[in-house]
Write a protein that holds these residues in place. Structure first.
Motif, mmCIF file in Angstrom:
data_model
loop_
_atom_site.group_PDB
_atom_site.id
_atom_site.type_symbol
_atom_site.label_atom_id
_atom_site.label_comp_id
_atom_site.label_asym_id
_atom_site.label_seq_id
_atom_site.Cartn_x
_atom_site.Cartn_y
_atom_site.Cartn_z
ATOM 1 N N ASP A 1 19.181 -4.192 -4.893
ATOM 2 C CA ASP A 1 18.725 -3.195 -3.932
ATOM 3 C C ASP A 1 18.756 -1.802 -4.563
ATOM 4 O O ASP A 1 17.817 -1.012 -4.404
ATOM 5 C CB ASP A 1 19.619 -3.239 -2.692
ATOM 6 N N ARG B 1 22.250 -6.484 4.003
ATOM 7 C CA ARG B 1 22.434 -7.278 5.222
ATOM 8 C C ARG B 1 21.238 -7.107 6.163
ATOM 9 O O ARG B 1 20.793 -8.072 6.794
ATOM 10 C CB ARG B 1 23.716 -6.848 5.935
ATOM 11 N N GLU B 2 20.720 -5.899 6.250
ATOM 12 C CA GLU B 2 19.570 -5.651 7.118
ATOM 13 C C GLU B 2 18.351 -6.431 6.644
ATOM 14 O O GLU B 2 17.618 -7.038 7.446
ATOM 15 C CB GLU B 2 19.255 -4.157 7.144
ATOM 16 N N LYS B 3 18.121 -6.464 5.333
ATOM 17 C CA LYS B 3 16.990 -7.216 4.793
ATOM 18 C C LYS B 3 17.181 -8.725 4.994
ATOM 19 O O LYS B 3 16.226 -9.442 5.302
ATOM 20 C CB LYS B 3 16.818 -6.894 3.302
ATOM 21 N N GLN B 4 18.396 -9.184 4.840
ATOM 22 C CA GLN B 4 18.665 -10.603 5.081
ATOM 23 C C GLN B 4 18.357 -10.970 6.535
ATOM 24 O O GLN B 4 17.756 -12.012 6.806
ATOM 25 C CB GLN B 4 20.122 -10.925 4.740
ATOM 26 N N ARG B 5 18.784 -10.116 7.450
ATOM 27 C CA ARG B 5 18.499 -10.367 8.867
ATOM 28 C C ARG B 5 17.001 -10.352 9.144
ATOM 29 O O ARG B 5 16.486 -11.187 9.902
ATOM 30 C CB ARG B 5 19.216 -9.328 9.747
ATOM 31 N N PHE B 6 16.302 -9.416 8.543
ATOM 32 C CA PHE B 6 14.858 -9.315 8.753
ATOM 33 C C PHE B 6 14.158 -10.614 8.391
ATOM 34 O O PHE B 6 13.359 -11.151 9.165
ATOM 35 C CB PHE B 6 14.289 -8.167 7.907
ATOM 36 N N GLN C 1 15.097 -13.524 10.688
ATOM 37 C CA GLN C 1 14.408 -13.404 11.977
ATOM 38 C C GLN C 1 12.940 -13.792 11.886
ATOM 39 O O GLN C 1 12.319 -14.115 12.897
ATOM 40 C CB GLN C 1 14.552 -11.973 12.509
ATOM 41 N N ALA D 1 24.992 -2.483 3.585
ATOM 42 C CA ALA D 1 24.261 -2.513 4.854
ATOM 43 C C ALA D 1 22.767 -2.760 4.655
ATOM 44 O O ALA D 1 22.178 -3.577 5.386
ATOM 45 C CB ALA D 1 24.502 -1.217 5.635
ATOM 46 N N PRO D 2 22.101 -2.105 3.688
ATOM 47 C CA PRO D 2 20.685 -2.389 3.469
ATOM 48 C C PRO D 2 20.407 -3.845 3.115
ATOM 49 O O PRO D 2 19.409 -4.416 3.559
ATOM 50 C CB PRO D 2 20.308 -1.451 2.313
#
Length: 219
Positions: free
Chosen positions: A113, A173-178, A181, A170-171
């Motif tokens: 990242d 984790r956010e990309k993993q969630r995206f 989803q 945090a970035p």
């Protein structure tokens, strides 16, 4: 004399993990397809952890495969031999041993990242694949990760600072969630032109067909 027409470009997003052998196989197949079609790819790598709960000590790869997939030792050996042969055909060396280990990759994804912001994400991704699969190194170890950073032409101290700061946790984790989803549950998953998704190493011919389709639709 007239100048040559610029090569067409295509955005390709690849969701993957650095300890996934089929991810480097899939990329090598994609690279062949890009060469065949004459297309330039704007590649972006996105994080996926095959084993997000893996502890810092890691686990013997053969034991892990047996536990996770129920494979027998013979099936595991056959799978490794098959991957080694496929890799050789694609110009990539897999060096599996009885001591090969599966490790946690969250720190590696944080550095990827960070490297994206430095314009060197792709070289770092390839350096991590080579470090883990070819040289058998522990890509959860910060020093090993920083060796890959240097191999990718990035600044070791800056990478160490970025990792220690935790700013990229945090970035990631956010990309993993995206991607989760959006239905991504296996890797490699490649999105061509923001439109077509292929999961698994599908082969150069299949990738070339999708690339040609994207170009035709854009014409």
């Amino acid at each position: 004399m007239t100048g040559q027409s610029p090569r067409p470009e295509l955005q390709i997003d690849i969701v993957s993990d650095v300890v996934c052998p089929w991810c480097i196989v899939g990329f090598r197949q994609l690279d062949q397809a890009l060469a065949t079609t004459g297309v330039l790819a704007r590649l972006r790598w996105h994080p996926f952890e095959l084993n997000p709960q893996m502890g810092p000590e890691g686990q013997n790869l053969r034991e892990h495969i047996t536990e996770k997939y129920g494979s027998t030792p013979e099936q595991s050996a056959e799978a490794r031999a098959r991957l080694t042969a496929i890799g050789a055909e694609l110009g990539f060396t897999f060096n599996f041993t009885d001591e090969s280990r599966i490790v946690n990759t969250f720190a590696a994804h944080q550095l990827l990242d960070w490297a994206e912001g430095q314009g060197r994400q792709h070289p770092l991704k390839l350096a991590l694949f080579a470090s883990y699969f070819t040289r058998g190194r522990d890509v959860s170890d910060p020093d090993i990760l920083l060796d890959a950073v240097e191999a990718a032409g990035l600044d070791r101290e800056a990478a160490q600072t970025a990792l220690a700061s935790g700013a990229h946790q945090a970035p990631v984790r956010e990309k993993q969630r995206f991607w989760a989803q959006h239905g991504i549950s296996g890797v490699p998953s490649m999105v061509f032109g923001g439109k077509y998704l292929l999961t698994g190493a599908q082969g150069a011919e299949t990738y070339a067909q999708v690339i040609e389709r994207c170009l035709a639709e854009a014409a």
